[in-house]
Each structure stands twice: as C-alpha cells, then as structure tokens.
Design a protein around this motif. Structure first.
Motif, short mmCIF file in Angstrom:
data_model
loop_
_atom_site.label_atom_id
_atom_site.label_comp_id
_atom_site.label_asym_id
_atom_site.label_seq_id
_atom_site.Cartn_x
_atom_site.Cartn_y
_atom_site.Cartn_z
N THR A 1 -49.10 -46.62 116.89
CA THR A 1 -49.85 -47.26 115.64
C THR A 1 -51.32 -46.93 115.88
O THR A 1 -51.90 -46.42 114.71
CB THR A 1 -49.57 -48.60 115.34
OG1 THR A 1 -48.15 -48.68 115.08
CG2 THR A 1 -50.35 -49.11 113.95
N ILE B 1 -37.20 -44.86 116.19
CA ILE B 1 -38.20 -45.99 116.25
C ILE B 1 -37.40 -47.08 116.56
O ILE B 1 -38.00 -48.03 117.02
CB ILE B 1 -38.67 -46.10 114.66
CG1 ILE B 1 -39.79 -47.14 114.64
CG2 ILE B 1 -37.61 -46.45 113.81
CD1 ILE B 1 -40.59 -46.90 113.38
N LEU C 1 -44.96 -49.03 120.10
CA LEU C 1 -45.31 -49.07 118.67
C LEU C 1 -46.68 -49.32 118.40
O LEU C 1 -47.19 -48.68 117.73
CB LEU C 1 -44.31 -50.22 117.82
CG LEU C 1 -42.88 -49.94 118.04
CD1 LEU C 1 -42.12 -50.85 117.61
CD2 LEU C 1 -42.39 -48.69 117.20
#
Length: 126
Positions: free
Chosen positions: A111, A99, A107
């Motif tokens: 998501t 991450i 990201l």
C-alpha cells in the motif's frame, strides 16, 4: 473488515456505544450496521456517512478521516485495465490471486509503495 468499518467500530467501542444502540439512534437495522463494520456491505452513501459523522459529533480532521476511509473501503473493487500496459493487467490479476495469502505487513508495504509511486507519477505529470 474495511478501513471505514474498523474506524466506526473503534469509535463506537471507545465511546461505549452498543451496536444495537447506534443502529436504533440512526434508525437503521443493527444487521446493516454490523455488515458495514465487518465489510459485508459496500461503502455507505454520502448521506449515511454524514449521519454517522454527526452521530459521533466529530469535526474537521476526524470527519475528513472518515470520509477518506469511506473512499478506500469498497470491499468489491473492480479494476478496468483496458487501454493500459499489459503489466497493469498482470499486476491486478496477480494481486487478486494472492491478496488473501498476504500478511498484514506485506499489505502495508505494498500500500505504501503504491501510494508513493502514484504520488511521484502524478507530480511528474503535472
């Protein structure tokens, strides 16, 4: 910085309120407020979140957004994958290992993908 911390900071800056002033008005330390904004503190209590909402005098949509952001702003998440398929454990471990090297667009993509697939699975299981 957490999603909630970023939003608090944005509202505070947009209204030209200093961190020290807001902390004094809420009767909390400026160190706590700074740590909250920067994601060095966990999600605030429900009571503290209500005080922040009242302080900013936000209603309905913006208050709900702050509550939603609080729910997704724990900077120290623990995921228990016991009882789940091995791929769930692999996914969480790979995310934990990688991450910090993912870019903002990666990201956002991940998501969105997780939200869409989760919504689809929940709808299917109803």
């Amino acid at each position: 910085m957490t999603p909630l911390g970023a939003k608090i900071r944005k509202i505070r800056k947009d209204r030209d309120i200093s961190l020290k002033q807001m902390a004094a008005d809420l009767n909390i330390s400026s160190a706590y407020l700074s740590a909250l904004e920067h994601g060095h503190r966990g999600t605030p209590t429900w009571f503290m979140l209500q005080r922040i909402i009242t302080y900013f005098n936000v209603i309905w949509d913006e208050a709900e957004e702050l509550q939603r952001l609080a729910e997704i702003s724990d900077p120290k998440v623990t995921i228990d994958t016991s009882g789940m398929p091995p791929k769930a454990t692999e996914l969480t471990n790979r995310l934990a290992q990688n991450i910090d090297s993912l870019e903002e667009e990666d990201l956002a993509y991940l998501t969105q993908e997780i939200e869409q697939r989760g919504a689809r699975a929940r709808a299917k299981n109803r």
